[in-house]
Design an enzyme around this catalytic site. Sequence first.
Site, PDB file in Angstrom:
ATOM      1  N   TYR A   1      -1.800 -12.356   7.424  1.00 32.83           N
ATOM      2  CA  TYR A   1      -1.290 -12.086   6.081  1.00 32.83           C
ATOM      3  C   TYR A   1       0.097 -12.693   5.898  1.00 32.83           C
ATOM      4  CZ  TYR A   1       0.020  -9.471   1.886  1.00 32.83           C
ATOM      5  OH  TYR A   1       0.428  -9.121   0.619  1.00 32.83           O
TER       6      TYR A   1
ATOM      7  N   LYS B   1       1.409 -15.731   3.262  1.00 38.82           N
ATOM      8  CA  LYS B   1       2.480 -15.549   2.283  1.00 38.82           C
ATOM      9  C   LYS B   1       3.669 -16.469   2.576  1.00 38.82           C
ATOM     10  CE  LYS B   1       0.368 -12.480  -0.211  1.00 38.82           C
ATOM     11  NZ  LYS B   1      -0.103 -12.812  -1.577  1.00 38.82           N
TER      12      LYS B   1
END
Length: 254
Positions: free
Chosen positions: A159, A163
């Site tokens: 994750y 990002k």
Amino acid sequence: MSLPRTPSFRLGGKRALVTGASSGIGRAAAVALAEAGAEVTLVARSVQPLNALAEEMAAEGLTARTRPLDITDIAATEAAVEAEGPFDVLVNSAGLARHAPATETELADYDAVMAVNLRAAHFLTRAVAKGLMAAGKPGSLINISSQMGHVGGPNRSVYAASKHALEGMTKAMAIEWGPAGIRVNTLCPTFIRTPLGEQTLQNPQARDWVLSKIKLGRVGEVEDIMGGVVFLASGASALVTGTHLLIDGGWTAE
């Protein structure tokens, strides 16, 4: 000497596209933009939540239309943006998280997260920008990133990677499209009380870790991001591009 005047936060006459609009941050962003006067197109895979949101907004006098769409289908997304644009504002809030220790990352989970958080974001943002350039219009493109685009965290290697990459992509696009008057920024929330955020917050140990990091001592609510969305979308941020707005309660202040 005349006094300076604050640029308007109003979005009357603007058309906005919001992905991930069926719940959480995307839902709140759509309402915020509509309250500021924009005509909002709501995008998500699920039809029923979109229709329910559009009905709620209409009951409040807000303008919204629905467009069921899976943004990981790049061809369909590009075709929809070309047919229904140009959009003056994009809020790309569609996102996916599958947390696990880095040593236990499944290939399918890695691919799924990157497909939504990075691949789809790239081609969606590009499609909206191409529509604006073809029409000779400026615009504001906002990718919903995360504080995890600036720090790391346990069980978040995939994750956080998605990002961090989104942050770099946004900067590069801002450089390329600045001459056309197209601004590109990210909005980076901390843990927000949404269905996605509750994956972490329902775990008492994880919740304690989150609260220990947030200097204001509470997790975020969707209302906390609404003003930031309107700011980045409006003329009030006319000289803001290629950067990020952290709404993290002080997490990254360390």
